[in-house]
Design an enzyme around this catalytic site. Structure first.
Site, PDB file in Angstrom:
ATOM      1  N   ASP A  16       2.693  10.084  -2.627  1.00 15.55           N
ATOM      2  CA  ASP A  16       2.247  11.205  -1.783  1.00 15.55           C
ATOM      3  C   ASP A  16       3.146  12.448  -1.803  1.00 15.55           C
ATOM      4  OD1 ASP A  16       0.409   9.246  -1.209  1.00 15.55           O
ATOM      5  OD2 ASP A  16       0.770   9.183   0.936  1.00 15.55           O
ATOM      6  N   LYS A 114      -6.001   7.581  -2.153  1.00 13.72           N
ATOM      7  CA  LYS A 114      -6.151   6.572  -1.101  1.00 13.72           C
ATOM      8  C   LYS A 114      -6.479   7.241   0.230  1.00 13.72           C
ATOM      9  CE  LYS A 114      -1.240   6.563  -0.206  1.00 13.72           C
ATOM     10  NZ  LYS A 114      -1.326   7.212   1.118  1.00 13.72           N
ATOM     11  N   CYS A 159       4.021   5.647   4.214  1.00 16.53           N
ATOM     12  CA  CYS A 159       3.366   5.175   2.988  1.00 16.53           C
ATOM     13  C   CYS A 159       4.320   4.477   2.026  1.00 16.53           C
ATOM     14  CB  CYS A 159       2.618   6.314   2.326  1.00 16.53           C
ATOM     15  SG  CYS A 159       1.202   6.809   3.329  1.00 16.53           S
TER      16      CYS A 159
END
Ligand code: VGL
Ligand code: ZN
Length: 211
Positions: A16, A114, A159
């Site tokens: 990310d 995602k 994450c």
């Protein structure tokens, strides 16, 4: 380290590294952009590099704005448990969802999106937040014979944390690059707790230079 030196069973996961998680973004993580240089430096030495993108439809269940009267960092209970609410972030197609502009895309083999289902969040690169719906990444790595994962990116306590603990549970050997991760740290202390918990589950936490 050159490609031939690094094991063919080893892959890098860049979690990310998107504008919304960097200073100026809607869910900015302090120093999120400081790690881009270190990641660009090591990525070419891996034969397999996966970059994940948080990639939410507008009105996503994880946005505080989708729940009347709720503010970011509060939580709601949903079908799969407690969902922490965030400011709107990484909305599909928006500039905030793009990779940091300095991230070198050339070494990336796979970009995994995602959190794409409106009613289901996904922190981990391996499973949605119901902890049972797979993203397919485990199958991708298995197909390539990958056994060791090196993890960097954002956010250490969200994450990165869930990706690392799922990877360990799936049987991978995992190294976390302490100098190439950054965290939300809400509430304060969650980054150091996340690092301790990852270590306790068997992750190696090290500097990129120590790999
Ligand atoms: C993340 C909060 C919400 C992350 C994603 O990438 O760590 N954090 N969605
Ligand atoms: Zn998200």
């Amino acid at each position: 380290m050159s490609l031939s030196e690094r094991g063919k069973h080893e892959a890098l996961i860049i979690v990310d590294l998107q504008n919304d998680f960097c200073p100026g973004g809607s869910l900015a993580v302090e120093g999120g952009d400081d790690i881009v240089g270190a990641i660009n430096a090591i990525a070419p030495s891996f034969s397999v590099v996966v970059a994940t993108k948080d990639w939410h439809p507008a009105g996503h269940v994880s946005f505080a704005s989708s729940h009347a009267g709720k503010k970011p960092f509060e939580s709601v209970s949903v079908s799969y448990g407690e969902q922490i609410l965030w400011p709107d972030h990484c909305v599909q197609g928006d500039a905030g969802a793009e990779f940091h502009p300095e991230l070198d895309p050339k070494p990336i083999n796979l970009v995994l999106h995602k959190g794409t289902r409106p009613d289901l969040d996904s922190y981990s690169a391996f499973f949605e937040n119901d902890h049972s719906t797979p993203t397919g990444l485990d199958g991708y790595f298995r197909g390539l014979g990958i056994r060791h994962l090196v993890v960097c990116g954002i956010a250490t306590d969200v994450c990165v944390f869930f990706s690392v603990t799922d990877a360990l549970r799936l049987g991978y050997e995992v190294s976390v690059l302490q100098d190439a991760v950054r965290g939300v740290d809400q509430p304060e202390g969650s980054v150091s707790r996340a690092l301790d918990t990852m270590r306790a589950h068997g992750a190696r936490v090290c500097a990129a230079a120590e790999l």
